[in-house]
Design a protein around this motif. Structure first.
Motif, short mmCIF file in Angstrom:
data_model
loop_
_atom_site.label_atom_id
_atom_site.label_comp_id
_atom_site.label_asym_id
_atom_site.label_seq_id
_atom_site.Cartn_x
_atom_site.Cartn_y
_atom_site.Cartn_z
N ARG A 30 0.83 -1.20 0.00
CA ARG A 30 0.00 0.00 0.00
C ARG A 30 0.87 1.26 0.00
NH1 ARG A 30 -3.98 -1.00 4.96
NH2 ARG A 30 -2.01 -1.78 5.85
N ALA A 31 0.27 2.36 -0.43
CA ALA A 31 0.94 3.65 -0.37
C ALA A 31 0.62 4.31 0.96
CB ALA A 31 0.47 4.54 -1.53
N LEU A 32 1.62 4.94 1.57
CA LEU A 32 1.46 5.59 2.86
C LEU A 32 1.88 7.05 2.78
CD1 LEU A 32 2.94 2.82 5.21
CD2 LEU A 32 0.53 3.23 4.67
N THR A 33 1.33 7.86 3.66
CA THR A 33 1.71 9.27 3.71
C THR A 33 3.03 9.42 4.44
OG1 THR A 33 0.59 9.68 5.81
CG2 THR A 33 -0.73 9.92 3.79
N ALA A 34 3.62 10.61 4.33
CA ALA A 34 4.87 10.89 5.03
C ALA A 34 4.66 10.79 6.54
CB ALA A 34 5.39 12.27 4.64
N GLY A 35 3.50 11.23 7.01
CA GLY A 35 3.21 11.16 8.44
C GLY A 35 3.15 9.72 8.93
N HIS A 40 6.19 4.97 11.49
CA HIS A 40 6.88 3.68 11.36
C HIS A 40 8.39 3.83 11.58
CE1 HIS A 40 3.66 0.97 10.12
NE2 HIS A 40 3.18 1.93 9.36
N GLY A 41 8.93 4.98 11.14
CA GLY A 41 10.37 5.19 11.29
C GLY A 41 10.78 5.69 12.65
N GLY A 42 9.79 6.10 13.46
CA GLY A 42 10.09 6.58 14.80
C GLY A 42 10.76 7.94 14.82
N VAL A 43 10.43 8.78 13.83
CA VAL A 43 11.05 10.11 13.74
C VAL A 43 9.96 11.16 13.52
CG1 VAL A 43 13.24 9.24 12.84
CG2 VAL A 43 11.40 9.84 11.25
N GLY A 44 10.36 12.43 13.62
CA GLY A 44 9.44 13.52 13.37
C GLY A 44 9.25 13.77 11.89
N ALA A 45 8.28 14.61 11.57
CA ALA A 45 7.94 14.88 10.17
C ALA A 45 9.10 15.46 9.36
CB ALA A 45 6.72 15.80 10.11
#
Length: 234
Positions: A30-35, A40-45
């Motif tokens: 699936r396609a996911l948003t940056a948010g 998932h990456g455990g980081v801020g925007a």
């Protein structure tokens, strides 16, 4: 030939923990948003945007805009194949002590591997199709038999759909079962058909899949696959 420098650059991009987690999250097709990928990456925007820019530039992910939103997905089946292969290699590496939770078992039971099925369900389907001579599978390649073509057509699968240079039938090494499951256009079509029939459904925030009650009946009637057969590996 791909140069050592180019190979090292791609490996370094994937080797970052944040980016590796983002790519893993996109392995459900699936396609996911940056948010969502930031979560998932455990980081801020802002940090996520920097990582996604690097992955996009390297053509590991592709981005598409819908209205005000931008969605990211793996750039190609080949990228997904590389990620799954790395997962398989990592599974053979040194064991690290980590408590096994429900999510681990769910992933091993059934999950998506980009756009096809993996885990014990994926292996069981590949085994059944091979035993019934619908497909012939080798270490990395596969072939659809005439009998298999009739079976899949009767099952409601259009084998000509999405035929744009992608192999019809191939295998992919399953990182949890360490055996090949069905991939290629055929594997993707089979996965899509099971979703369409309501036999499988996604588990939130995971690549894991749940087999529905109607799915248990359908898998048993059509493929001879039961919970017992999956547990025993047959």
């Amino acid at each position: 030939m791909v140069s050592g420098i180019t190979l090292a650059e791609i490996a370094a991009l994937i080797g970052d923990v944040t980016r590796a987690n983002m790519l893993s999250a996109l392995m459900d097709g699936r396609a996911l948003t940056a948010g969502e990928l930031a979560w998932h990456g455990g980081v801020g925007a802002p940090t996520a945007s920097g990582h996604l820019a690097k992955l996009t530039e390297a053509r590991l992910v592709a981005v598409e805009s819908q209205g005000r939103h931008r969605y990211y997905r793996l750039a190609s089946p080949e990228v997904a194949q590389a990620i799954e292969a790395l997962m398989a290699v990592a599974s053979f590496g040194p064991k690290r002590h980590r408590p096994v939770g429900p999510k681990d078992e769910a992933l091993r039971r059934a999950r998506t591997c980009y756009d096809h099925l993996a885990g014990r369900l994926g292996i069981a389907l590949a085994d059944t199709l091979t035993e019934r001579r619908h497909v012939v599978l080798s270490d990395s390649a596969g072939a659809l038999t005439d009998e298999g073509r009739r079976f899949f057509c009767d099952f409601g699968i259009d084998l000509d759909q999405g035929a744009h240079g992608r192999a019809l039938c191939r295998t992919c090494l399953d990182w949890s079962e360490r055996r090949p499951h069905l991939a290629g256009r055929l594997g993707a079509a089979l996965c899509s058909r099971l979703f369409e029939l309501g036999w499988i459904t996604r588990i939130k925030d995971s690549r894991a899949l749940a087999i529905t009650p109607v799915g248990r009946d359908g898998l048993a009637a059509t493929f001879g696959i039961t919970e017992q057969s999956q547990a025993s590996g047959h």
